[in-house]
Design a protein around this motif. Structure first.
Motif, PDB file in Angstrom:
ATOM      1  N   ARG A  54      19.998  24.180 -10.182  1.00 48.71           N
ATOM      2  CA  ARG A  54      19.403  22.858 -10.420  1.00 48.71           C
ATOM      3  C   ARG A  54      18.389  22.861 -11.557  1.00 48.71           C
ATOM      4  NH1 ARG A  54      17.412  22.145  -4.332  1.00 48.71           N
ATOM      5  NH2 ARG A  54      16.975  24.339  -4.744  1.00 48.71           N
ATOM      6  N   LEU A  55      18.044  24.057 -12.041  1.00 58.42           N
ATOM      7  CA  LEU A  55      16.952  24.168 -12.995  1.00 58.42           C
ATOM      8  C   LEU A  55      17.402  24.869 -14.264  1.00 58.42           C
ATOM      9  CD1 LEU A  55      14.272  25.397 -10.445  1.00 58.42           C
ATOM     10  CD2 LEU A  55      14.616  23.054 -11.240  1.00 58.42           C
ATOM     11  N   GLN A  56      16.601  24.726 -15.289  1.00 57.77           N
ATOM     12  CA  GLN A  56      16.876  25.401 -16.548  1.00 57.77           C
ATOM     13  C   GLN A  56      16.695  26.901 -16.370  1.00 57.77           C
ATOM     14  OE1 GLN A  56      14.570  23.939 -19.803  1.00 57.77           O
ATOM     15  NE2 GLN A  56      15.470  25.313 -21.327  1.00 57.77           N
ATOM     16  N   ALA A  57      17.598  27.698 -16.962  1.00 61.72           N
ATOM     17  CA  ALA A  57      17.552  29.153 -16.818  1.00 61.72           C
ATOM     18  C   ALA A  57      16.351  29.732 -17.552  1.00 61.72           C
ATOM     19  CB  ALA A  57      18.839  29.766 -17.353  1.00 61.72           C
ATOM     20  N   THR A  58      15.794  30.817 -16.991  1.00 61.22           N
ATOM     21  CA  THR A  58      14.662  31.498 -17.624  1.00 61.22           C
ATOM     22  C   THR A  58      14.952  32.953 -17.945  1.00 61.22           C
ATOM     23  OG1 THR A  58      13.745  32.146 -15.478  1.00 61.22           O
ATOM     24  CG2 THR A  58      13.034  30.021 -16.378  1.00 61.22           C
ATOM     25  N   ARG A 672       9.280  26.196  -9.993  1.00 60.75           N
ATOM     26  CA  ARG A 672      10.043  25.171 -10.709  1.00 60.75           C
ATOM     27  C   ARG A 672      10.673  24.154  -9.761  1.00 60.75           C
ATOM     28  NH1 ARG A 672      14.272  27.877 -13.710  1.00 60.75           N
ATOM     29  NH2 ARG A 672      14.073  29.609 -12.244  1.00 60.75           N
ATOM     30  N   VAL A 673      11.116  24.621  -8.582  1.00 61.48           N
ATOM     31  CA  VAL A 673      11.698  23.680  -7.623  1.00 61.48           C
ATOM     32  C   VAL A 673      10.633  22.725  -7.097  1.00 61.48           C
ATOM     33  CG1 VAL A 673      12.619  23.510  -5.281  1.00 61.48           C
ATOM     34  CG2 VAL A 673      13.684  25.044  -6.920  1.00 61.48           C
ATOM     35  N   CYS A 674       9.459  23.262  -6.772  1.00 59.24           N
ATOM     36  CA  CYS A 674       8.381  22.420  -6.242  1.00 59.24           C
ATOM     37  C   CYS A 674       7.942  21.398  -7.289  1.00 59.24           C
ATOM     38  CB  CYS A 674       7.210  23.288  -5.809  1.00 59.24           C
ATOM     39  SG  CYS A 674       5.881  22.382  -4.983  1.00 59.24           S
TER      40      CYS A 674
END
Length: 825
Positions: A54-58, A672-674
């Motif tokens: 769901r988030l951009q890769a790091t 990042r999810v929070c």
């Protein structure tokens, strides 16, 4: 190895797609996809710890690195975009080596262990970190309840156990193992007197009467343990004991200076109070037959016959006057209160029974006691503390020698024993080095009494193969390895009758499992299927076995043995502290009497000793990605541990979300999810470099930084650093006087736990009706059966679950109390 055209399965791509090759397979990927996404779409597994779809890769964890033809270095597949003609290799030797290195580095500061090796080494798998936590909180009653989930007699076993749990204790990486056994003895001692007439400290409430009856033949540790757990299942239990008092080898084979008889009686009294019947002086084959038990209405029988037969030395003269077995020697003392002891006693053997015979001879007035053993001191089966204490009391050890013949006078009375020197050769089946005779090294040890303690085997009188009780070549009862059933499915057996002469804790473990197996049989389970499913489960790899176990009936799954796989991670070795020290009576004060030697811990020392536990337990074990990859990439010997490591305190200040920073790998998924999914921004990375850690601002409690208790941080955590406590709440109360039925709660709930009925206007409805019908809580989700409930971990979480609450206190270095206004009055 280079990929050839013949190796590639041709794939047709749409004009808006790109074609690439991953591990020899041609893949059509969407433009803008990463290598990881393209691989996942076709079922190619690439490990990752920080990736969250769901988030951009790091690319923080570096576990997803792959080799790409033409690239100067390996690339993180979670952030590298696919391109036409790209050739990717995900599992080469070089890639695996780099992933192994990254795992080593992650685990070098991962100051938390997956599963306790001490618990695995314990034959009955006591939940050791949990009961030590109860001691640290001085909550002895609940600690005994926790212990009795696997060990019904903690005070007794705490005095006689050979402590296999302490061998693999990870505390020895710091200095010495924790004195686990003596600590659960301490806890049981705090409650045992009150339990004689007060509340029974049982692990669960006994189930309602099942109308089934179980007969247990033998009142030793296996029989007593089977009675305890069978009674908890609601079955009527009656023990038939051949000797005048129950206890078996606990009473008739272990001297009272190790195990006081009043304490043994007190723990057996718990069984009386649970409703277990005990009939003494009733010997199988003499006072009753096996068939008689079924005629009396018993549905099943458990044979828990003790190893009261002694092995012969197999040398000339062992029938001479003055030669006795250690079993008879110790048993006669308990039965009659007295036993003949010579002036110059020689004991043959190096186990616990041999040490008991030596030390009993000292107490009964022998002037000289010599223990002869065929191997070195290191190979002696007795615990080293028993051997040390025997030497302190004057016992002389003569090692690496074996008996040749008994020397007698004309009246056939013992005058000595001829011995032969030995040397150690190659290891035998037991793992100990085999003793090899040295020719011409005979010597004589003068004595007037010889006590043989070279092994025992079970006394199976009253059972025959015609009755379905078959024998093994080791003179034990043949049973199914998993169900403990004999050839007669109504008859079960365990303890020394199956294992041969073993320890009390091994007998307890057999009794517990046999009770569960008899329960399954009495409930009508197909026992052949039960045994097969348990055998198949043990044969499976660790993670697959844990998943498969959830498919079994919980009453069968509890019988499963799933050997854990231990990966190598760090332990902070910078704060050594000695284990709790058990005070003992001085040797001069114990040689002439049978008073208990170990005096017991003070409360202060016991609490200090329990607090040394490294808490080698994680509720995410079996689900943790870090653990899974550590096993997959065989991180069994970490090159980067052994020095200083971070040791963060766990944060249990939130009643629903618990944080264990020592398990954090700084992947940033919770941050990042929070922030992105929930909008609360409770977490962030604090500190720099090696000292960075994910935490809340100023390490404040979650409830003070905007946490909405959604649990998404725990859901995305790959390591168990953030866990949720399953809530007991069934529904929320709605304040009808304040709710305006805007539906905002429905809109913002990150888990879609709330629903709203069709659109309505407030003026047309009764508020009470709307409060009752329009807004409701969904059915609770199924609790993951792999996870031991958090109530097993810490007492204050259990208190919160039971509604007793938990009051947050300001952090110690806060300049002011946060519940007071600044400045004061």
């Amino acid at each position: 190895m280079a990929t050839t055209a013949d190796d590639i399965t041709r794939t047709q791509a749409r004009p808006d797609q790109v074609l690439l090759t991953i591990d020899g397979q041609e893949v059509a990927g969407e433009r803008g996809d990463t290598i990881l996404e393209a691989a996942q779409r076709v079922g190619i597994h690439i490990p990752t710890l920080c990736y969250e779809p769901r988030l951009q890769a790091t690319a923080a964890c570096r576990m997803c690195i792959v080799e790409v033809e033409g690239a100067r270095k390996m690339l993180p597949s979670c952030s590298a975009a696919v391109a036409d003609g790209m050739v990717v290799r995900t599992n080469t030797e070089k890639v695996r080596a780099m992933r192994h290195l990254y795992l080593e580095l992650l685990l070098s500061d991962h100051n938390s262990f997956c599963t306790p090796p001490c618990r695995d080494a314990c034959p009955t798998h006591i939940k050791i970190p949990q009961f030590l936590e109860y001691i640290a909180h001085k909550d002895y009653k609940n600690g005994v309840r926790k212990l009795r989930e696997d060990l019904p007699f903690p005070a007794v076993i705490g005095r006689v156990c050979p402590r296999p749990c302490e061998g693999p204790c990870r505390r020895q990486l710091v200095e010495h193992p924790i004195t686990i056994c003596q600590l659960h003895r301490f806890m049981a001692d705090q409650t045992i007197d009150e339990e004689q007439e007060g509340e029974l400290l049982l692990p669960v409430e006994p189930k309602p009467d099942s109308a089934k009856r179980i007969a247990i033949v033998g009142g030793g540790p296996a029989g007593l343990a089977a009675a305890f757990y069978a009674r908890l299942e609601g079955h009527a239990v009656k023990i038939f004991e051949a000797l005048p008092k129950p206890g078996g080898m606990l009473r008739y084979g272990i001297p009272s200076y190790r195990l006081p008889r009043d304490l043994l009686d007190k723990e057996i009294n718990v069984l009386w109070r649970m409703g277990v019947e005990i009939q003494v002086n009733s010997r199988l084959g003499v006072d009753y037959q096996l068939e008689d038990l079924f005629d009396e209405g018993f549905d099943t029988v458990f044979l828990a016959l003790g190893a009261f037969n002694s092995n012969d030395m197999g040398i000339p003269g062992e029938d001479a006057e003055g030669v006795v077995t250690a079993v008879d020697f110790l048993g006669d003392l308990e039965l009659n209160g007295e036993v003949h002891v010579g002036n110059n006693v020689t004991v043959i053997g190096g186990g616990f029974t041999a040490m008991d015979a030596c030390r009993t001879s000292v107490r009964k007035g022998a002037k000289e006691v010599t223990c002869l053993y065929r191997r070195s001191r290191k190979e002696m089966p007795a615990h080293h503390t028993e051997v040390d204490e025997a030497e302190e009391e004057g016992v002389r050890l003569e090692l690496l020698c074996a008996p040749v013949r008994v020397i007698t006078d004309p009246a056939n009375k013992v005058t000595g024993i001829e011995m032969l020197r030995m040397e150690l050769g190659e290891p035998d089946a037991s793992g100990r080095r085999r003793p090899v005779p040295i020719e011409g090294s005979e010597f004589v040890v003068e004595c007037d009494q010889i006590i043989a303690a070279i092994g025992q085997y079970p006394k199976l009188d009253g059972t025959t193969e015609e009755q379905g009780v078959k024998r093994t070549k080791w003179r034990t009862i043949a049973v199914d390895d998993w169900t403990f059933q004999t050839a007669d499915p109504r008859v079960f057996a365990g303890g020394d009758a199956v294992l041969g002469a073993q320890t009390a804790i091994q007998a307890v473990a057999q009794g517990k499992k046999a009770a569960w197996s008899m329960d399954a049989y009495l409930r009508g389970a197909d026992m052949a299927e039960v045994g097969q499913s348990l055998a198949e489960l043990k044969a499976q790899p660790f993670f697959k076995a844990l998943t498969s176990r959830t498919d079994l009936d919980p009453r069968v799954a509890r019988m499963a043995e799933v050997p854990p796989v231990f990966i190598d991670m760090t332990t902070d070795v910078t704060r050594p502290s000695p284990p709790a020290d058990m005070p003992k009576r001085e040797p001069e004060d114990r040689r002439a009497n049978f008073k208990q030697i170990e005096l017991g811990f003070s409360e202060e020392e016991a609490v200090r000793g329990a607090e040394l536990c490294l808490d080698c337990y994680c509720p995410a074990s079996g689900k943790c990605d870090l653990q899974r990859y550590g096993i997959e990439y065989e991180v069994f010997k970490n090159r980067f541990h052994g020095g200083e490591a971070h040791d963060y305190p766990a944060d249990f200040r939130h009643d629903f979300i618990m944080r264990e920073p020592n398990r954090c790998i700084n992947c940033g998924r919770c941050v990042r999810v929070c922030r992105t999914e929930v909008g609360s921004s409770c977490y962030d990375s604090m500190g720099r470099g090696y000292d960075s850690i994910v935490s809340t601002a100023d390490n404040l409690p979650l409830q003070l930084v905007g946490c909405v208790s959604c649990g998404k941080c725990a859901e995305t955590c790959p390591t168990g650093s953030i866990e949720t406590n399953p809530r007991l709440l069934g529904s929320y109360d709605l304040d009808e006087s304040r709710c305006m039925f805007c539906g905002e709660c429905v809109e913002v709930c990150p888990y879609d736990a709330l629903e709203q009925s069709d659109f309505f206007e407030l003026a047309g409805y009764n508020r009470t009706t709307m409060a009752r019908e329009s807004l409701y809580v969904r059915e609770p989700r199924r609790v993951d059966p792999l996870r031991e409930t958090v109530t097993d971990l810490v007492p204050h979480v259990r208190d919160a679950a039971l509604g007793r609450g938990w009051t947050w206190e300001p952090i110690k270095d806060d300049p002011i109390a946060l519940d007071e206004p600044e400045g004061g009055a």
